[in-house]
Motif scaffolding. Sequence first.
Motif, PDB file in Angstrom:
ATOM      1  N   ILE A   1       0.847  -1.194   0.000  1.00  0.00           N
ATOM      2  CA  ILE A   1       0.000   0.000   0.000  1.00  0.00           C
ATOM      3  C   ILE A   1       0.884   1.245   0.000  1.00  0.00           C
ATOM      4  CG2 ILE A   1      -1.879   1.232   1.129  1.00  0.00           C
ATOM      5  CD1 ILE A   1      -2.597  -1.592   0.168  1.00  0.00           C
ATOM      6  N   LEU A   2       0.696   2.107  -0.994  1.00  0.00           N
ATOM      7  CA  LEU A   2       1.462   3.353  -1.088  1.00  0.00           C
ATOM      8  C   LEU A   2       0.830   4.403  -0.174  1.00  0.00           C
ATOM      9  CD1 LEU A   2       1.834   3.526  -4.984  1.00  0.00           C
ATOM     10  CD2 LEU A   2       3.430   2.516  -3.332  1.00  0.00           C
ATOM     11  N   PRO A   3       1.541   4.842   0.870  1.00  0.00           N
ATOM     12  CA  PRO A   3       0.943   5.827   1.779  1.00  0.00           C
ATOM     13  C   PRO A   3       0.784   7.180   1.092  1.00  0.00           C
ATOM     14  CG  PRO A   3       3.252   5.444   2.333  1.00  0.00           C
ATOM     15  CD  PRO A   3       2.910   4.450   1.277  1.00  0.00           C
ATOM     16  N   ALA A   4      -0.318   7.851   1.389  1.00  0.00           N
ATOM     17  CA  ALA A   4      -0.603   9.136   0.757  1.00  0.00           C
ATOM     18  C   ALA A   4       0.444  10.187   1.089  1.00  0.00           C
ATOM     19  CB  ALA A   4      -1.997   9.616   1.186  1.00  0.00           C
ATOM     20  N   VAL A   5       1.118  10.038   2.223  1.00  0.00           N
ATOM     21  CA  VAL A   5       2.072  11.036   2.668  1.00  0.00           C
ATOM     22  C   VAL A   5       3.371  11.002   1.868  1.00  0.00           C
ATOM     23  CG1 VAL A   5       3.185   9.582   4.427  1.00  0.00           C
ATOM     24  CG2 VAL A   5       3.079  12.058   4.762  1.00  0.00           C
ATOM     25  N   SER A   6       3.599   9.948   1.106  1.00  0.00           N
ATOM     26  CA  SER A   6       4.845   9.812   0.338  1.00  0.00           C
ATOM     27  C   SER A   6       4.589   9.969  -1.153  1.00  0.00           C
ATOM     28  CB  SER A   6       5.488   8.447   0.608  1.00  0.00           C
ATOM     29  OG  SER A   6       6.625   8.257  -0.221  1.00  0.00           O
ATOM     30  N   LYS A   7       5.537  10.615  -1.831  1.00  0.00           N
ATOM     31  CA  LYS A   7       5.461  10.794  -3.278  1.00  0.00           C
ATOM     32  C   LYS A   7       6.373   9.823  -4.030  1.00  0.00           C
ATOM     33  CE  LYS A   7       2.668  14.176  -2.578  1.00  0.00           C
ATOM     34  NZ  LYS A   7       1.210  13.919  -2.735  1.00  0.00           N
ATOM     35  N   ARG A   8       7.217   9.095  -3.304  1.00  0.00           N
ATOM     36  CA  ARG A   8       8.086   8.112  -3.966  1.00  0.00           C
ATOM     37  C   ARG A   8       8.311   6.919  -3.042  1.00  0.00           C
ATOM     38  NH1 ARG A   8      13.960   8.340  -7.116  1.00  0.00           N
ATOM     39  NH2 ARG A   8      14.379   6.111  -6.826  1.00  0.00           N
ATOM     40  N   VAL A   9       7.833   5.764  -3.472  1.00  0.00           N
ATOM     41  CA  VAL A   9       8.030   4.514  -2.729  1.00  0.00           C
ATOM     42  C   VAL A   9       8.784   3.545  -3.634  1.00  0.00           C
ATOM     43  CG1 VAL A   9       6.905   2.559  -1.609  1.00  0.00           C
ATOM     44  CG2 VAL A   9       5.971   4.862  -1.326  1.00  0.00           C
ATOM     45  N   ASP A  10       9.940   3.075  -3.164  1.00  0.00           N
ATOM     46  CA  ASP A  10      10.819   2.209  -3.948  1.00  0.00           C
ATOM     47  C   ASP A  10      10.752   0.768  -3.471  1.00  0.00           C
ATOM     48  OD1 ASP A  10      11.621   4.570  -5.079  1.00  0.00           O
ATOM     49  OD2 ASP A  10      13.698   4.478  -4.379  1.00  0.00           O
ATOM     50  N   TYR A  11      11.042  -0.162  -4.369  1.00  0.00           N
ATOM     51  CA  TYR A  11      11.290  -1.557  -4.021  1.00  0.00           C
ATOM     52  C   TYR A  11      12.773  -1.730  -3.704  1.00  0.00           C
ATOM     53  CZ  TYR A  11      12.948  -1.352  -8.788  1.00  0.00           C
ATOM     54  OH  TYR A  11      13.611  -0.963  -9.922  1.00  0.00           O
ATOM     55  N   GLU A  12      13.105  -2.735  -2.913  1.00  0.00           N
ATOM     56  CA  GLU A  12      14.490  -3.134  -2.668  1.00  0.00           C
ATOM     57  C   GLU A  12      14.504  -4.652  -2.493  1.00  0.00           C
ATOM     58  OE1 GLU A  12      16.697  -1.058   0.313  1.00  0.00           O
ATOM     59  OE2 GLU A  12      15.932   0.924  -0.275  1.00  0.00           O
ATOM     60  N   ALA A  13      14.950  -5.364  -3.513  1.00  0.00           N
ATOM     61  CA  ALA A  13      15.006  -6.826  -3.471  1.00  0.00           C
ATOM     62  C   ALA A  13      16.183  -7.272  -2.607  1.00  0.00           C
ATOM     63  CB  ALA A  13      15.155  -7.383  -4.888  1.00  0.00           C
ATOM     64  N   GLU A  14      15.920  -8.171  -1.658  1.00  0.00           N
ATOM     65  CA  GLU A  14      16.969  -8.578  -0.723  1.00  0.00           C
ATOM     66  C   GLU A  14      16.836 -10.056  -0.335  1.00  0.00           C
ATOM     67  OE1 GLU A  14      17.516  -5.937   2.559  1.00  0.00           O
ATOM     68  OE2 GLU A  14      17.259  -4.131   1.307  1.00  0.00           O
ATOM     69  N   LEU A  15      17.962 -10.645  -0.011  1.00  0.00           N
ATOM     70  CA  LEU A  15      17.991 -11.983   0.567  1.00  0.00           C
ATOM     71  C   LEU A  15      17.754 -11.885   2.070  1.00  0.00           C
ATOM     72  CD1 LEU A  15      18.618 -15.054   0.381  1.00  0.00           C
ATOM     73  CD2 LEU A  15      21.013 -14.465   0.813  1.00  0.00           C
ATOM     74  N   GLY A  16      16.787 -12.666   2.564  1.00  0.00           N
ATOM     75  CA  GLY A  16      16.502 -12.706   3.983  1.00  0.00           C
ATOM     76  C   GLY A  16      17.062 -13.945   4.640  1.00  0.00           C
ATOM     77  N   VAL A  17      17.629 -13.783   5.832  1.00  0.00           N
ATOM     78  CA  VAL A  17      18.181 -14.885   6.623  1.00  0.00           C
ATOM     79  C   VAL A  17      17.311 -15.066   7.859  1.00  0.00           C
ATOM     80  CG1 VAL A  17      20.170 -15.704   7.943  1.00  0.00           C
ATOM     81  CG2 VAL A  17      20.519 -14.440   5.801  1.00  0.00           C
ATOM     82  N   VAL A  18      16.782 -16.267   8.046  1.00  0.00           N
ATOM     83  CA  VAL A  18      15.934 -16.578   9.198  1.00  0.00           C
ATOM     84  C   VAL A  18      16.776 -17.290  10.253  1.00  0.00           C
ATOM     85  CG1 VAL A  18      13.859 -17.767   9.986  1.00  0.00           C
ATOM     86  CG2 VAL A  18      13.934 -16.780   7.684  1.00  0.00           C
ATOM     87  N   ILE A  19      16.773 -16.746  11.452  1.00  0.00           N
ATOM     88  CA  ILE A  19      17.560 -17.303  12.554  1.00  0.00           C
ATOM     89  C   ILE A  19      16.852 -18.525  13.134  1.00  0.00           C
ATOM     90  CG2 ILE A  19      18.476 -16.833  14.867  1.00  0.00           C
ATOM     91  CD1 ILE A  19      19.986 -15.441  12.580  1.00  0.00           C
ATOM     92  N   GLY A  20      17.631 -19.571  13.436  1.00  0.00           N
ATOM     93  CA  GLY A  20      17.044 -20.829  13.893  1.00  0.00           C
ATOM     94  C   GLY A  20      17.170 -21.098  15.371  1.00  0.00           C
ATOM     95  N   LYS A  21      18.103 -20.428  16.051  1.00  0.00           N
ATOM     96  CA  LYS A  21      18.241 -20.617  17.498  1.00  0.00           C
ATOM     97  C   LYS A  21      18.832 -19.357  18.108  1.00  0.00           C
ATOM     98  CE  LYS A  21      22.655 -23.162  17.068  1.00  0.00           C
ATOM     99  NZ  LYS A  21      23.340 -24.416  17.425  1.00  0.00           N
ATOM    100  N   THR A  22      18.678 -19.224  19.401  1.00  0.00           N
ATOM    101  CA  THR A  22      19.096 -18.016  20.099  1.00  0.00           C
ATOM    102  C   THR A  22      20.573 -17.746  19.864  1.00  0.00           C
ATOM    103  OG1 THR A  22      17.438 -18.414  21.805  1.00  0.00           O
ATOM    104  CG2 THR A  22      19.215 -16.877  22.339  1.00  0.00           C
ATOM    105  N   ALA A  23      20.870 -16.500  19.442  1.00  0.00           N
ATOM    106  CA  ALA A  23      22.232 -16.121  19.073  1.00  0.00           C
ATOM    107  C   ALA A  23      22.643 -14.876  19.830  1.00  0.00           C
ATOM    108  CB  ALA A  23      22.331 -15.888  17.571  1.00  0.00           C
ATOM    109  N   SER A  24      23.699 -15.004  20.619  1.00  0.00           N
ATOM    110  CA  SER A  24      24.251 -13.873  21.354  1.00  0.00           C
ATOM    111  C   SER A  24      25.770 -13.979  21.328  1.00  0.00           C
ATOM    112  CB  SER A  24      23.741 -13.869  22.800  1.00  0.00           C
ATOM    113  OG  SER A  24      24.299 -12.803  23.533  1.00  0.00           O
TER     114      SER A  24
END
Length: 263
Positions: free
Chosen positions: A105-128
């Motif tokens: 959904i393009l918000p009315a308050v913005s005049k330019r909304v861009d796409y950005e294609a990215e690789l997502g990494v899903v974490i599988g266990k608690t990482a600290s």
Amino acid sequence: MSQRFIRFYEFLGSEPQYGIIENDSVLPLKIAPWLSDERTGGSISMDELSGSKMLPTVEPSKIICIGLNYHAHIKASQSADKAPERPLLFMKPPSSLIGKDENIILPAVSKRVDYEAELGVVIGKTASNVNEQEANNYIFGLTCVNDVTARDLQKVDGQWTRAKGFDTFCPVGPWIVTDVDYDDILVEGVLNGKVMQSGRTSQMIFRIPYLISYISSIMTLNPGDLISTGTPSGISPMKAGDKMEVRIENVGSLINYVESDKN
């Protein structure tokens, strides 16, 4: 061996659940797949899970994104003239998540909304405070992400929370794929059938193990958390009626459509 996991409604109004794809069927799981692969015993045809029954593939406590992580993107960007010395982190709220085939959904308050294609990494266990050499042990799988951005608001605000945080500004899916070699895979952004973005993960400034180590030294990563690893060059605006596809080699194709805010 790679496996694909989705999150879905069996029927509208039912509780969301995860499932593993085998052939043309989905085998529902009792809980999130990074916790257990125990199945309920049922089976659903993939043909039955089209449209609004498909959900974002994750339910993260947080979505951590990386800015300016491809050299070519920096060259094309007006916001930086050189590579950052350390990963540039920002966050999207979980409320920005949408799944396959849902509308941006393009918000009315913005005049330019861009796409950005990215690789997502899903974490599988608690990482600290994860050691970089052990970072792969904390990855559950990979998915497609569109880091939608209100570019004009990003420039006006100077920080990125509003520009990145609108509802529908984080399409994710169509599934999570496990056991994929991510070192050199193709990431593409395809607008109305035309390839606009094309880059390989080998061109990242900060590679995925380093990102996991760096982020986990700042904040604990929980199972199901999502890291969006940055976008190649070629970003441009979207308009109502557009079809936007994030296509990642050996991972999948995430398609969403664009519409104007009707409020």
